[in-house]
Design a protein around this motif. Structure first.
Motif, mmCIF file in Angstrom:
data_model
loop_
_atom_site.group_PDB
_atom_site.id
_atom_site.type_symbol
_atom_site.label_atom_id
_atom_site.label_comp_id
_atom_site.label_asym_id
_atom_site.label_seq_id
_atom_site.Cartn_x
_atom_site.Cartn_y
_atom_site.Cartn_z
ATOM 1 N N THR A 254 0.826 -1.202 0.000
ATOM 2 C CA THR A 254 0.000 0.000 0.000
ATOM 3 C C THR A 254 0.864 1.257 0.000
ATOM 4 O OG1 THR A 254 -0.140 0.036 2.417
ATOM 5 C CG2 THR A 254 -1.860 -1.171 1.240
ATOM 6 N N VAL A 255 0.254 2.365 -0.341
ATOM 7 C CA VAL A 255 0.942 3.657 -0.308
ATOM 8 C C VAL A 255 1.033 4.113 1.140
ATOM 9 C CG1 VAL A 255 0.898 6.067 -1.068
ATOM 10 C CG2 VAL A 255 0.052 4.263 -2.595
ATOM 11 N N ARG A 256 2.257 4.406 1.562
ATOM 12 C CA ARG A 256 2.484 4.961 2.912
ATOM 13 C C ARG A 256 2.327 6.475 2.853
ATOM 14 N NH1 ARG A 256 7.227 1.362 2.796
ATOM 15 N NH2 ARG A 256 8.201 3.076 1.717
ATOM 16 N N ASP A 257 1.981 7.052 3.993
ATOM 17 C CA ASP A 257 1.860 8.510 4.027
ATOM 18 C C ASP A 257 3.149 9.171 4.508
ATOM 19 O OD1 ASP A 257 1.860 7.994 6.736
ATOM 20 O OD2 ASP A 257 0.057 9.147 7.170
ATOM 21 N N LEU A 258 4.226 8.403 4.593
ATOM 22 C CA LEU A 258 5.492 8.948 5.067
ATOM 23 C C LEU A 258 6.637 8.304 4.292
ATOM 24 C CD1 LEU A 258 6.561 10.879 7.286
ATOM 25 C CD2 LEU A 258 6.941 8.856 8.687
ATOM 26 N N SER A 259 7.559 9.127 3.794
ATOM 27 C CA SER A 259 8.722 8.632 3.076
ATOM 28 C C SER A 259 9.898 9.550 3.355
ATOM 29 C CB SER A 259 8.433 8.580 1.577
ATOM 30 O OG SER A 259 9.577 8.160 0.871
ATOM 31 N N ASP A 260 10.986 8.978 3.804
ATOM 32 C CA ASP A 260 12.188 9.761 4.124
ATOM 33 C C ASP A 260 11.862 10.928 5.051
ATOM 34 O OD1 ASP A 260 13.760 8.058 2.579
ATOM 35 O OD2 ASP A 260 13.428 9.247 0.776
ATOM 36 N N GLY A 261 10.953 10.696 6.002
ATOM 37 C CA GLY A 261 10.613 11.704 7.001
ATOM 38 C C GLY A 261 9.622 12.756 6.556
ATOM 39 N N GLU A 262 9.125 12.669 5.333
ATOM 40 C CA GLU A 262 8.149 13.645 4.836
ATOM 41 C C GLU A 262 6.813 12.979 4.568
ATOM 42 O OE1 GLU A 262 9.270 17.228 2.432
ATOM 43 O OE2 GLU A 262 10.554 15.692 1.521
ATOM 44 N N ILE B 59 0.340 -11.680 -10.012
ATOM 45 C CA ILE B 59 0.810 -10.320 -9.721
ATOM 46 C C ILE B 59 -0.204 -9.359 -10.318
ATOM 47 C CG2 ILE B 59 2.587 -8.567 -10.045
ATOM 48 C CD1 ILE B 59 4.602 -10.852 -10.523
ATOM 49 N N VAL B 60 -0.730 -8.470 -9.484
ATOM 50 C CA VAL B 60 -1.570 -7.360 -9.945
ATOM 51 C C VAL B 60 -0.870 -6.097 -9.467
ATOM 52 C CG1 VAL B 60 -3.827 -6.242 -9.862
ATOM 53 C CG2 VAL B 60 -3.671 -8.757 -9.714
ATOM 54 N N HIS B 61 -0.489 -5.236 -10.397
ATOM 55 C CA HIS B 61 0.220 -4.003 -10.036
ATOM 56 C C HIS B 61 -0.536 -2.822 -10.616
ATOM 57 C CE1 HIS B 61 3.424 -1.343 -8.918
ATOM 58 N NE2 HIS B 61 4.167 -2.350 -8.516
ATOM 59 N N ARG B 62 -0.786 -1.850 -9.772
ATOM 60 C CA ARG B 62 -1.505 -0.659 -10.224
ATOM 61 C C ARG B 62 -0.535 0.404 -10.705
ATOM 62 N NH1 ARG B 62 -5.527 1.296 -5.895
ATOM 63 N NH2 ARG B 62 -6.287 2.495 -7.667
ATOM 64 N N VAL B 63 -1.018 1.242 -11.599
ATOM 65 C CA VAL B 63 -0.287 2.404 -12.083
ATOM 66 C C VAL B 63 -1.233 3.605 -12.024
ATOM 67 C CG1 VAL B 63 1.327 1.127 -13.550
ATOM 68 C CG2 VAL B 63 -0.880 1.850 -14.486
ATOM 69 N N GLY B 64 -0.667 4.774 -12.195
ATOM 70 C CA GLY B 64 -1.470 5.991 -12.133
ATOM 71 C C GLY B 64 -1.257 6.679 -10.792
ATOM 72 N N LYS B 65 -2.141 7.603 -10.479
ATOM 73 C CA LYS B 65 -2.027 8.380 -9.251
ATOM 74 C C LYS B 65 -2.733 7.654 -8.112
ATOM 75 C CE LYS B 65 -1.838 13.130 -7.840
ATOM 76 N NZ LYS B 65 -1.983 14.510 -8.305
ATOM 77 N N LEU B 66 -1.997 7.430 -7.025
ATOM 78 C CA LEU B 66 -2.513 6.738 -5.847
ATOM 79 C C LEU B 66 -2.270 7.598 -4.616
ATOM 80 C CD1 LEU B 66 -1.058 3.211 -6.671
ATOM 81 C CD2 LEU B 66 -3.389 4.015 -7.065
ATOM 82 N N TYR B 67 -3.023 7.308 -3.578
ATOM 83 C CA TYR B 67 -2.978 8.109 -2.354
ATOM 84 C C TYR B 67 -2.697 7.208 -1.152
ATOM 85 C CZ TYR B 67 -4.994 11.474 -5.503
ATOM 86 O OH TYR B 67 -5.189 12.307 -6.574
ATOM 87 N N PRO B 68 -2.256 7.804 -0.029
ATOM 88 C CA PRO B 68 -1.990 6.989 1.150
ATOM 89 C C PRO B 68 -3.147 6.027 1.460
ATOM 90 C CG PRO B 68 -1.207 9.197 1.529
ATOM 91 C CD PRO B 68 -1.962 9.218 0.219
ATOM 92 N N ARG B 69 -2.780 4.814 1.780
ATOM 93 C CA ARG B 69 -3.666 3.687 2.090
ATOM 94 C C ARG B 69 -4.190 2.980 0.842
ATOM 95 N NH1 ARG B 69 -5.147 7.544 5.755
ATOM 96 N NH2 ARG B 69 -7.086 7.989 4.675
ATOM 97 N N ASP B 70 -4.001 3.539 -0.358
ATOM 98 C CA ASP B 70 -4.407 2.840 -1.578
ATOM 99 C C ASP B 70 -3.536 1.601 -1.766
ATOM 100 O OD1 ASP B 70 -6.336 4.722 -2.200
ATOM 101 O OD2 ASP B 70 -5.205 5.637 -3.846
ATOM 102 N N GLN B 71 -4.120 0.556 -2.325
ATOM 103 C CA GLN B 71 -3.373 -0.644 -2.658
ATOM 104 C C GLN B 71 -2.560 -0.394 -3.929
ATOM 105 O OE1 GLN B 71 -6.056 -4.257 -1.149
ATOM 106 N NE2 GLN B 71 -6.915 -3.291 -2.960
#
Length: 159
Positions: free
Chosen positions: A35-43, A79-91
């Protein structure tokens, strides 16, 4: 179909049910959902955009699946991989493996993710308060691939 690249979300239960539906010899199913995390490298991360090269990406994912099948005969993989714009908590990604026994299913699923993180042609751009930035590969991902006896620059390629 064992490999899909798509913009749409996926349903874990539906995908796993379809993967195991045709094989009564399956004794184990292992699934990983990234999933998309809402934090990366402290930001804080407001969004992540995933890009790929259509055709080449699917071919690379199929090569990963074939290598896993070679290492764990009798395993089925998805394997199912999404592309495009995703937001925190999105798979982002689903990797699933079936096998007669749990250890093979765990290993096959782990292998697929380690291989995918270093060898699949996806590009990730994070949007943070500091602006947009491309995400570089991590040394830890290369080390994870090496535990399978594959140097990051020497991955199996589909010819």
């Amino acid at each position: 179909m064992t490999v899909r690249v798509q913009t749409e979300d996926f349903d874990l239960s539906t995908e796993v049910a379809a993967l195991r539906a045709e094989n009564p010899k399956i004794g184990a199913v292992v699934a990983f959902v990234g999933t998309v995390r809402d934090l990366s490298d402290g930001e804080e991360v407001a969004a992540m955009e995933l890009e790929h090269y259509p055709g080449m990406t699917e071919k690379a994912l199929e090569a990963i699946v074939e290598e896993a099948r070679r290492r764990w005969p009798g395993s089925e993989l998805l394997i199912v991989h999404r592309v495009g714009k995703l937001y925190p908590r999105d798979q982002i990604v689903l990797a699933a493996a079936t096998s007669a026994h749990r250890h093979d299913a765990f290993d096959a699923c782990s292998f697929v993710m380690d291989y995918l993180k270093t060898q699949a042609p996806f590009w990730k751009k994070e949007t943070t308060p500091s602006g947009a930035r491309w995400v570089d590969a991590r040394v830890s991902d290369d080390a994870a691939l090496e535990r399978w006896g594959i140097a990051a620059g020497n991955a199996v390629r589909d010819e």
